[in-house]
Design a protein around this motif. Structure first.
Motif, PDB file in Angstrom:
ATOM      1  N   ILE A 107       0.819  -1.218   0.000  1.00  0.00           N
ATOM      2  CA  ILE A 107       0.000   0.000   0.000  1.00  0.00           C
ATOM      3  C   ILE A 107       0.851   1.265   0.000  1.00  0.00           C
ATOM      4  N   ALA A 108       2.104   1.148   0.399  1.00  0.00           N
ATOM      5  CA  ALA A 108       3.058   2.243   0.268  1.00  0.00           C
ATOM      6  C   ALA A 108       4.434   1.649   0.010  1.00  0.00           C
ATOM      7  N   GLN A 109       5.108   2.213  -0.977  1.00  0.00           N
ATOM      8  CA  GLN A 109       6.497   1.864  -1.282  1.00  0.00           C
ATOM      9  C   GLN A 109       7.292   3.155  -1.070  1.00  0.00           C
ATOM     10  N   ILE A 110       8.188   3.135  -0.089  1.00  0.00           N
ATOM     11  CA  ILE A 110       8.916   4.328   0.319  1.00  0.00           C
ATOM     12  C   ILE A 110      10.400   4.093   0.065  1.00  0.00           C
ATOM     13  N   ILE A 111      10.988   4.877  -0.822  1.00  0.00           N
ATOM     14  CA  ILE A 111      12.396   4.728  -1.205  1.00  0.00           C
ATOM     15  C   ILE A 111      13.238   5.704  -0.383  1.00  0.00           C
ATOM     16  N   CYS A 112      14.338   5.180   0.182  1.00  0.00           N
ATOM     17  CA  CYS A 112      15.163   5.983   1.084  1.00  0.00           C
ATOM     18  C   CYS A 112      16.653   5.837   0.800  1.00  0.00           C
ATOM     19  N   GLU A 113      17.364   6.929   1.048  1.00  0.00           N
ATOM     20  CA  GLU A 113      18.823   6.912   1.127  1.00  0.00           C
ATOM     21  C   GLU A 113      19.177   7.049   2.599  1.00  0.00           C
ATOM     22  N   VAL A 114      20.129   6.249   3.071  1.00  0.00           N
ATOM     23  CA  VAL A 114      20.542   6.346   4.476  1.00  0.00           C
ATOM     24  C   VAL A 114      21.210   7.702   4.685  1.00  0.00           C
ATOM     25  N   SER A 115      20.662   8.488   5.622  1.00  0.00           N
ATOM     26  CA  SER A 115      21.278   9.782   5.921  1.00  0.00           C
ATOM     27  C   SER A 115      22.041   9.761   7.240  1.00  0.00           C
ATOM     28  N   ALA A 116      21.717   8.795   8.104  1.00  0.00           N
ATOM     29  CA  ALA A 116      22.438   8.652   9.377  1.00  0.00           C
ATOM     30  C   ALA A 116      22.105   7.287   9.958  1.00  0.00           C
ATOM     31  N   SER A 117      22.966   6.818  10.846  1.00  0.00           N
ATOM     32  CA  SER A 117      22.674   5.601  11.599  1.00  0.00           C
ATOM     33  C   SER A 117      23.143   5.804  13.031  1.00  0.00           C
ATOM     34  N   HIS A 118      22.405   5.193  13.946  1.00  0.00           N
ATOM     35  CA  HIS A 118      22.695   5.323  15.372  1.00  0.00           C
ATOM     36  C   HIS A 118      22.564   3.955  16.021  1.00  0.00           C
ATOM     37  N   VAL A 119      23.599   3.515  16.712  1.00  0.00           N
ATOM     38  CA  VAL A 119      23.532   2.266  17.456  1.00  0.00           C
ATOM     39  C   VAL A 119      22.912   2.575  18.814  1.00  0.00           C
ATOM     40  N   GLU A 120      21.813   1.871  19.122  1.00  0.00           N
ATOM     41  CA  GLU A 120      21.125   2.019  20.409  1.00  0.00           C
ATOM     42  C   GLU A 120      20.800   0.631  20.921  1.00  0.00           C
ATOM     43  N   GLY A 121      21.355   0.254  22.068  1.00  0.00           N
ATOM     44  CA  GLY A 121      21.120  -1.076  22.616  1.00  0.00           C
ATOM     45  C   GLY A 121      21.584  -2.130  21.626  1.00  0.00           C
ATOM     46  N   ASP A 122      20.718  -3.103  21.342  1.00  0.00           N
ATOM     47  CA  ASP A 122      21.092  -4.182  20.422  1.00  0.00           C
ATOM     48  C   ASP A 122      20.548  -3.958  19.011  1.00  0.00           C
ATOM     49  N   HIS A 123      20.248  -2.707  18.661  1.00  0.00           N
ATOM     50  CA  HIS A 123      19.741  -2.359  17.335  1.00  0.00           C
ATOM     51  C   HIS A 123      20.489  -1.158  16.761  1.00  0.00           C
ATOM     52  N   THR A 124      20.436  -1.035  15.445  1.00  0.00           N
ATOM     53  CA  THR A 124      20.892   0.168  14.756  1.00  0.00           C
ATOM     54  C   THR A 124      19.674   0.840  14.158  1.00  0.00           C
ATOM     55  N   LEU A 125      19.553   2.140  14.417  1.00  0.00           N
ATOM     56  CA  LEU A 125      18.487   2.940  13.830  1.00  0.00           C
ATOM     57  C   LEU A 125      19.037   3.595  12.566  1.00  0.00           C
ATOM     58  N   PHE A 126      18.390   3.326  11.442  1.00  0.00           N
ATOM     59  CA  PHE A 126      18.777   3.959  10.187  1.00  0.00           C
ATOM     60  C   PHE A 126      17.782   5.073   9.894  1.00  0.00           C
ATOM     61  N   ILE A 127      18.293   6.288   9.747  1.00  0.00           N
ATOM     62  CA  ILE A 127      17.470   7.410   9.322  1.00  0.00           C
ATOM     63  C   ILE A 127      17.523   7.426   7.795  1.00  0.00           C
ATOM     64  N   GLY A 128      16.355   7.370   7.169  1.00  0.00           N
ATOM     65  CA  GLY A 128      16.279   7.350   5.714  1.00  0.00           C
ATOM     66  C   GLY A 128      15.704   8.638   5.176  1.00  0.00           C
ATOM     67  N   LYS A 129      16.427   9.261   4.240  1.00  0.00           N
ATOM     68  CA  LYS A 129      15.908  10.430   3.520  1.00  0.00           C
ATOM     69  C   LYS A 129      15.020   9.888   2.405  1.00  0.00           C
TER      70      LYS A 129
END
Length: 156
Positions: A107-129
């Motif tokens: 229902i939604a296809q969202i295309i992203c370029e990684v603009s930043a990543s943050h390691v928090e606990g046992d996960h990495t958060l990828f910020i996508g532009k």
């Protein structure tokens, strides 16, 4: 509190279901995720959360791009495939939006370029532009309390 209690509490938050895709060396890689949210309207940013032990972590770091595909109510099997919940191998066909793989019928296809990543606990958060979006008018697949669900449209 123990891990089970924490997981049960987090399961009380109803979410949509997404499949995150990326492509490395001509091969598409994907995983089911419900740890997704919008971050900013200007600039248009989203975040996905990937476990440190997930194979997708390395793949997204390599490609620098990903798609978030919000699944329609009829796409439960696709969610299960990318969550590793089906024993037998299934062939999945991908479309492309630009040069990024997407799930047909999402229902939604969202295309992203990684603009930043943050390691928090046992996960990495990828910020996508967000660089592109395609939408379909269907009801979403929902995940709540460890089970797949669907919305019912109200009459009137």
């Amino acid at each position: 509190m123990d891990d089970r209690q924490f997981r049960n509490a987090m399961g009380k938050f109803a979410t949509g279901v997404t499949v995150v895709l990326t492509e490395v060396s001509g091969k598409v890689h994907g995983m089911t995720a419900n740890a997704f949210m919008s971050v900013s309207l200007n600039p248009k940013l989203v975040v996905i959360s990937i476990a440190e032990k997930a194979q997708m972590l390395k793949k997204i770091k390599q490609s620098g791009t990903f798609s978030v595909n919000i699944l329609a109510a009829g796409q439960k099997e696709l969610s299960m495939i990318f969550a590793g919940q089906l024993k037998e191998q299934r062939q999945v066909v991908f479309d492309y939006l630009g040069n990024i793989p997407v799930i047909p019928g999402a229902i939604a296809q969202i295309i992203c370029e990684v603009s930043a990543s943050h390691v928090e606990g046992d996960h990495t958060l990828f910020i996508g532009k967000v660089t592109n979006i395609q939408l379909e008018e269907e009801l979403p697949l929902i995940y709540y309390s460890g089970k797949y669900r669907s919305l019912k449209e109200e009459n009137g």
